[in-house]
Design a protein around this motif. Structure first.
Motif, short mmCIF file in Angstrom:
data_model
loop_
_atom_site.label_atom_id
_atom_site.label_comp_id
_atom_site.label_asym_id
_atom_site.label_seq_id
_atom_site.Cartn_x
_atom_site.Cartn_y
_atom_site.Cartn_z
N VAL A 53 0.83 -1.20 0.17
CA VAL A 53 0.10 -0.11 0.10
C VAL A 53 0.95 1.41 0.10
O VAL A 53 0.34 2.10 0.22
N SER A 54 2.09 1.16 -0.29
CA SER A 54 2.97 2.25 -0.20
C SER A 54 4.07 2.29 -1.17
O SER A 54 4.60 1.22 -1.25
N ILE A 55 4.66 3.67 -1.52
CA ILE A 55 5.87 3.61 -2.16
C ILE A 55 6.74 4.61 -1.51
O ILE A 55 6.29 5.78 -1.07
N ALA A 56 7.89 4.45 -1.44
CA ALA A 56 8.79 5.37 -0.94
C ALA A 56 9.88 5.44 -1.91
O ALA A 56 10.40 4.52 -2.61
N LEU A 57 10.26 6.85 -2.23
CA LEU A 57 11.44 7.03 -3.29
C LEU A 57 12.18 8.16 -2.93
O LEU A 57 11.95 9.09 -2.03
N THR A 58 13.25 8.43 -3.52
CA THR A 58 14.21 9.39 -3.10
C THR A 58 14.47 10.19 -4.42
O THR A 58 14.49 10.03 -5.66
N LEU A 59 14.60 11.66 -4.17
CA LEU A 59 14.94 12.58 -4.99
C LEU A 59 16.12 13.61 -4.71
O LEU A 59 16.26 13.78 -3.46
N ASP A 60 16.94 13.94 -5.67
CA ASP A 60 18.06 14.87 -5.04
C ASP A 60 17.68 16.27 -5.60
O ASP A 60 18.12 17.13 -5.31
N ASN A 61 16.85 16.45 -6.64
CA ASN A 61 16.26 17.65 -7.14
C ASN A 61 15.09 17.96 -6.64
O ASN A 61 13.98 17.48 -6.84
N THR A 62 14.93 18.95 -5.75
CA THR A 62 13.72 19.25 -5.21
C THR A 62 13.15 20.54 -5.54
O THR A 62 12.24 21.12 -5.02
N THR A 63 13.66 21.07 -6.79
CA THR A 63 12.98 22.53 -7.23
C THR A 63 11.66 22.33 -7.39
O THR A 63 10.85 23.20 -7.18
N GLU A 64 10.99 21.41 -8.00
CA GLU A 64 9.66 21.33 -8.15
C GLU A 64 8.87 20.52 -7.04
O GLU A 64 7.58 20.02 -7.22
N LEU A 65 9.37 20.42 -5.84
CA LEU A 65 8.85 19.46 -4.91
C LEU A 65 7.16 19.81 -4.58
O LEU A 65 6.53 18.95 -4.20
#
Ligand code: ADP
Ligand code: ASP
Ligand code: MG
Length: 447
Positions: free
Chosen positions: A352-364
């Motif tokens: 029931v869940s997804i975890a993911l990582t980002l390094d670019n957060t300009t559009e967060l």
């Protein structure tokens, strides 16, 4: 032969580059050079100051960097000898003042002005290196990469258009090489089809070098930097890091992507596509063999070749009961990232869940707003990805347990393993990076 910023930092560094290039002239090299160290950062800072309407300090802040170029030029080029660099520098100073003025007035799109400004690092270093090589008897000739590398319009992170780039590079550089010249070009900088200056993203000179190597069917791509090859860990964190003699393309790509700054992640692609071996060497230790990156490499006895890390990572968790037993949910999530052109690094899912990582957060903020339509969203900044790389990792037994046992006192927020043959990736709090990396390095590499 690509020389990074630290390899062209001052007079002593240029001296080393001259020796390295001179010793290989018979192999008919093309020289790709980064901006002198700290110059790209200085140009970006000047752009930011101008944007905040502080034009005088923006212009003044560049003065010492121009002086560093002058010091090199004075040292190597005899007074009275022909010197194309001085004129180039004067032109650059005038142009930069004008571009910074336009930035403060916002008289052109800012992303376009930023690339135009930052490109002067490589424009100047390539002209300077060509003149210095000539003064030392190398038949060097500078070419403007903006007339050779054609990209799309994504200022700051432009994508090269391969066929057009290949044709231009061949058309201009091959005759020069054939007449025993040594072409010298700036890395990192390019232009779109309209001729406007673009850049390939920070650290992009490695990528430029790979494009030139591929276009010219080079026998080898040499990346000259300030460390002896790709090492078992970033030597700035683990002083006992060792040089890895051979890496596969896949291993090198994973390492570069997950933070090993010694190679730009995109460097590997053109090399793979054209089967060009990549060698990473040290300008401070030119006789050392460094690291060879080849199509294939053997497994090391403990399967692990290197540990990389990437800081400043944000975790996004999306939880939704709608996901349970339904299809199309992942696709809906990914479409949001596609729309905002944001890259996902690591991903892990449950029912029931997804975890993911980002390094670019300009559009967060916009991404979160859209994802909230699909489920509950949590945002957790301040993380780091640790990536352990080695051929045969996926098929080995007991490795994950020994890795996690070594760092059993540290909370692991996310794990990804098995997607590629060669890596084990996990996410921890940023403040634990140095401790975790050093512990793992000691356990895995120091006998
Ligand atoms: P250049 O200016 O030559 O492009 P960079 O600073 O981009 O140099 O890359 C070289 C730096 O990469 C080294 O000084 C080192 O601190 C860092 N680095 C990170 N991970 C590694 C690694 N696994 N092996 C070697 N260097 C690494
Ligand atoms: N000068 C650019 C930078 O500092 C490109 C490079 O060095 O590769 O990012
Ligand atoms: Mg670099």
């Amino acid at each position: 032969m690509k020389f990074g910023g630290t390899s062209v930092g001052d007079v002593a560094a240029f001296e080393r580059v001259i020796n390295v290039v001179s010793s290989q002239v018979a192999r008919r090299p093309v020289v790709v050079v980064s901006a002198m160290t700290k110059v790209t950062d200085a140009l970006l800072a000047a752009f930011d100051a101008a944007k905040k309407a502080d034009l005088p300090s923006a212009i003044a802040s560049l003065g010492p960097h121009f002086e560093r170029h002058v010091a090199v030029s004075k040292h190597f080029i005899p007074e009275g000898a022909s010197n194309l660099f001085d004129a180039e520098l004067q032109f650059a100073r005038d142009e930069l003042s004008d571009l910074l003025l336009r930035t403060s007035r916002r008289s052109l799109p800012l992303s376009m002005l930023k690339d135009a400004i930052v490109s002067y690092g490589e424009q100047l270093s390539s002209r300077l290196l060509a003149e210095v090589l000539k003064a030392r008897g190398v038949n060097a000739r500078q070419f403007d990469s903006r007339r050779l590398v054609v990209t799309d319009d994504e200022f700051g992170a432009a994508q090269p258009i391969w066929e057009e780039t290949r044709d231009l590079v061949r058309l201009d550089l091959q005759p020069s090489i054939d007449s025993d010249e040594v072409p010298v070009v700036g890395g990192f900088i390019a232009a779109n089809r309209a001729g406007e200056t673009t850049t390939l993203g920070r650290g992009g000179s490695d990528f430029s070098a790979a494009l030139f190597a591929a276009a010219l069917d080079a026998g080898e791509l040499q990346i000259w930097t300030d460390v002896t090859g790709v090492m078992t860990c970033d030597p700035r964190i683990c002083p006992d890091a060792r040089t890895i003699p051979v890496l596969s393309y896949e291993e090198a790509a994973e390492l570069a992507y997950f933070g090993a700054k010694v190679l730009h992640p995109k460097t590997i692609k053109p090399a793979v596509d054209h089967g060009i071996p990549v060698r990473v060497c040290n300008t401070f230790e030119p006789e050392a063999v460094g690291t060879m990156v080849l199509a294939q490499s053997g497994e090391s006895p403990n399967k692990i070749k290197s540990i990389a890390y990437k800081k400043n990572i944000t975790i996004l968790r999306i939880t939704s009961a709608r996901m349970l037993g339904s299809y199309g949910f992942m696709s809906a999530v990914f479409q949001v990232f596609e729309r905002f052109r944001t890259v996902i690094d690591v991903i892990s899912t449950s029912e029931v869940s997804i975890a993911l990582t980002l390094d670019n957060t300009t559009e967060l903020d916009k991404i979160v707003a859209e994802l909230q339509r699909l489920g509950e969203v949590e945002v957790e900044p301040g993380y780091a990805v640790i990536c352990i790389v080695g051929e045969g990792l996926r098929d080995s037994t007991g490795l994950a347990s020994s890795v996690f046992l070594t760092i059993k006192d540290v909370n692991i927020s996310l794990i990804s393993h098995g997607a590629s043959r060669v890596n084990l990736t996990f996410v921890i709090r940023e403040e634990n990076v140095a401790g975790v990396t050093q512990k793992l390095h000691r356990e895995l590499f120091v006998v």
